[in-house]
Design a protein around this motif. Structure first.
Motif, mmCIF file in Angstrom:
data_model
loop_
_atom_site.group_PDB
_atom_site.id
_atom_site.type_symbol
_atom_site.label_atom_id
_atom_site.label_comp_id
_atom_site.label_asym_id
_atom_site.label_seq_id
_atom_site.Cartn_x
_atom_site.Cartn_y
_atom_site.Cartn_z
ATOM 1 N N GLU A 1 -23.550 -36.350 39.490
ATOM 2 C CA GLU A 1 -23.013 -36.932 40.713
ATOM 3 C C GLU A 1 -23.126 -38.455 40.684
ATOM 4 O O GLU A 1 -22.178 -39.175 41.032
ATOM 5 C CB GLU A 1 -23.757 -36.372 41.921
ATOM 6 N N ALA A 2 -24.286 -38.959 40.247
ATOM 7 C CA ALA A 2 -24.475 -40.410 40.162
ATOM 8 C C ALA A 2 -23.530 -41.020 39.129
ATOM 9 O O ALA A 2 -22.986 -42.116 39.340
ATOM 10 C CB ALA A 2 -25.929 -40.723 39.810
ATOM 11 N N ASP A 3 -23.316 -40.325 38.016
ATOM 12 C CA ASP A 3 -22.380 -40.821 36.997
ATOM 13 C C ASP A 3 -20.967 -40.929 37.566
ATOM 14 O O ASP A 3 -20.249 -41.907 37.304
ATOM 15 C CB ASP A 3 -22.379 -39.887 35.784
ATOM 16 N N PHE A 4 -20.563 -39.923 38.325
ATOM 17 C CA PHE A 4 -19.234 -39.943 38.942
ATOM 18 C C PHE A 4 -19.115 -41.113 39.913
ATOM 19 O O PHE A 4 -18.098 -41.819 39.957
ATOM 20 C CB PHE A 4 -18.981 -38.614 39.650
ATOM 21 N N ALA A 5 -20.170 -41.343 40.695
ATOM 22 C CA ALA A 5 -20.154 -42.462 41.640
ATOM 23 C C ALA A 5 -19.983 -43.792 40.907
ATOM 24 O O ALA A 5 -19.225 -44.664 41.347
ATOM 25 C CB ALA A 5 -21.437 -42.467 42.466
ATOM 26 N N ARG A 6 -20.665 -43.955 39.783
ATOM 27 C CA ARG A 6 -20.564 -45.216 39.038
ATOM 28 C C ARG A 6 -19.190 -45.387 38.404
ATOM 29 O O ARG A 6 -18.703 -46.513 38.257
ATOM 30 C CB ARG A 6 -21.663 -45.275 37.980
ATOM 31 N N ARG A 7 -18.552 -44.286 38.010
ATOM 32 C CA ARG A 7 -17.218 -44.390 37.405
ATOM 33 C C ARG A 7 -16.135 -44.662 38.443
ATOM 34 O O ARG A 7 -15.055 -45.154 38.107
ATOM 35 C CB ARG A 7 -16.882 -43.095 36.648
ATOM 36 N N SER A 8 -16.393 -44.319 39.696
ATOM 37 C CA SER A 8 -15.395 -44.506 40.750
ATOM 38 C C SER A 8 -15.332 -45.969 41.170
ATOM 39 O O SER A 8 -16.316 -46.703 41.090
ATOM 40 C CB SER A 8 -15.739 -43.633 41.964
ATOM 41 N N ASP A 9 -14.169 -46.385 41.634
ATOM 42 C CA ASP A 9 -14.030 -47.756 42.134
ATOM 43 C C ASP A 9 -14.792 -47.953 43.440
ATOM 44 O O ASP A 9 -15.205 -49.070 43.762
ATOM 45 C CB ASP A 9 -12.548 -48.081 42.359
ATOM 46 N N LEU A 10 -14.964 -46.869 44.193
ATOM 47 C CA LEU A 10 -15.630 -46.945 45.491
ATOM 48 C C LEU A 10 -16.390 -45.653 45.730
ATOM 49 O O LEU A 10 -15.883 -44.562 45.446
ATOM 50 C CB LEU A 10 -14.591 -47.141 46.605
ATOM 51 N N THR A 11 -17.611 -45.771 46.251
ATOM 52 C CA THR A 11 -18.373 -44.602 46.692
ATOM 53 C C THR A 11 -18.565 -44.700 48.198
ATOM 54 O O THR A 11 -19.092 -45.694 48.703
ATOM 55 C CB THR A 11 -19.740 -44.524 45.992
ATOM 56 N N ILE A 12 -18.121 -43.664 48.899
ATOM 57 C CA ILE A 12 -18.188 -43.613 50.360
ATOM 58 C C ILE A 12 -19.318 -42.678 50.761
ATOM 59 O O ILE A 12 -19.454 -41.577 50.215
ATOM 60 C CB ILE A 12 -16.855 -43.102 50.941
ATOM 61 N N VAL A 13 -20.134 -43.101 51.707
ATOM 62 C CA VAL A 13 -21.195 -42.249 52.248
ATOM 63 C C VAL A 13 -20.988 -42.097 53.747
ATOM 64 O O VAL A 13 -20.360 -42.941 54.393
ATOM 65 C CB VAL A 13 -22.597 -42.826 51.957
ATOM 66 N N THR A 14 -21.529 -41.013 54.293
ATOM 67 C CA THR A 14 -21.357 -40.750 55.721
ATOM 68 C C THR A 14 -22.575 -41.141 56.543
ATOM 69 O O THR A 14 -22.514 -41.116 57.770
ATOM 70 C CB THR A 14 -21.049 -39.262 55.959
#
Length: 368
Positions: A143-156
């Motif tokens: 999950e953390a790897d995916f967040a780092r690869r994404s241009d933006l990580t959104i949290v609620t």
């Protein structure tokens, strides 16, 4: 994500919504909505006339339920590789290949983003996927790897942002949960199940997942049989059978345009999360159902652990024990429904308002 898609469409975006893929179990009829989802997949997608959102259910042999073998990195990569041509073909037909922005809410669905090939990719972390039963030991890292690869990580919520920061994802965008307020602006008719029963209705909306305290719920339903306990959502299996055996109403998933009627004619809305199990899951929950209960004028009884808004214009009881939970429900039933707050008091929770930070973030990046 359905609500977010509709809000993007309302803001003038051309929107496609790709649901969680169907797999072999769905083709064999497993799941309450299998036939509907398989039909959508065969059609190659369709556009909703009300929201103008294009909807498509792709096929991908991904893990469904607790499937540790099929959740491994290598298998998931092969599954998406096999599914990519069909997804790209559907997106191309809808004119949505290579969109300006694409967002996924689970790291296992990163393959959807790769198939779409967007200018900007985002991961919306609404739940702690690593905390659910059946999660592999490497889910947190993936999950953390995916967040780092994404241009933006959104949290609620801030708890989710803090956990990701501890995993090496320091930059996140807070976009709090909300509701589609228009669905609650008018009074809807009472469901026939309520009218034919007559007991005060205690209502829950959601899934029967690991975050709920199944034992406490069953004991409450049995102890207060003079209430009509109503559980709206995908309740199946042994837990559903025991609830029905205790006299609870399980109407299944209710279409969003009818949900307001089930809430507006109830007496109390409940949030019965476990206080002993899945605590790390719950501390990162900012429940959508709380906003829907409140917009329907319901007093709310919840267990401690998840995040509740501190400015709701309806009564809220947060309980530390089963007995407190039942006692709070009793008090609200005896007191009767409070005078409903003005629907305008919920404007700040409306999805178009909640999404402003995201639109503000996207604007200069897309203009450039």
């Amino acid at each position: 994500m359905h609500h977010i898609s509709r809000s993007f469409s309302k803001a003038g975006w051309r929107v496609g919504f790709l649901s969680a893929p169907i797999g072999v179990p769905h083709l064999l009829g497993a799941g309450g909505d299998a036939s509907e989802r398989c039909a959508s997949s065969r059609m190659g997608g369709s556009r909703d006339p009300d929201s103008a959102v294009w909807h498509f259910v792709p096929f991908a042999p991904l893990p469904w339920g607790v499937s540790p073998i099929f959740a491994r990195r290598s298998y998931v990569a092969l599954a998406w590789l096999s599914a990519r041509p069909g997804i790209r073909r559907a997106l191309r037909g809808a004119g949505l290949l290579q969109p300006d922005f694409a967002c996924a809410d689970h790291f296992l669905h990163e393959g959807l983003l790769k198939a779409a090939d967007p200018r900007i990719s985002a991961f919306r972390r609404a739940d702690n996927a690593a905390g659910f039963p059946g999660a592999l030991s490497d889910f947190s890292q993936r999950e953390a790897d995916f967040a780092r690869r994404s241009d933006l990580t959104i949290v609620t919520n801030c708890n989710s942002a803090q956990e990701l920061a501890e995993k090496g994802v320091p930059h996140t965008l807070l976009v709090e949960n909300g509701l589609l307020l228009d669905r609650f602006r008018t009074q809807r008719p009472s469901p026939t199940e309520y009218a034919s029963d007559g007991r005060p209705v205690i209502v829950f909306v959601g899934a029967a997942d690991a975050r709920l305290d199944h034992g406490a719920i069953l004991r409450a339903v049995s102890a207060r049989s003079h209430y009509l306990w109503t559980f709206i959502g995908p309740f199946e299996g042994e837990f559903a059978r025991r609830l029905q055996g205790a006299g609870a109403l399980l109407p299944g998933p209710i279409p969003h345009d009818r949900l307001a009627g089930y809430l507006q004619h109830a007496r109390v809305g409940i949030v019965p999360f476990s206080q002993t199990n899945a605590t790390n899951l719950i501390r990162q929950v900012s429940s959508l159902k709380v906003f829907e209960y409140a917009a329907s004028g319901l007093p709310i009884v919840g267990t401690r652990g998840c995040l509740y808004p501190n400015d709701l214009p309806v009564p809220l009881a947060i309980c530390d024990s089963e007995q407190q939970f039942i006692d709070a429900i009793d008090r609200f039933v005896v007191a009767g429904r409070p005078a409903p707050p003005s629907i305008d008091a919920f404007d700040r929770y409306d999805w178009p308002q909640r999404l402003r930070p995201l639109f503000d973030w996207l604007g200069p990046r897309l203009d450039g």
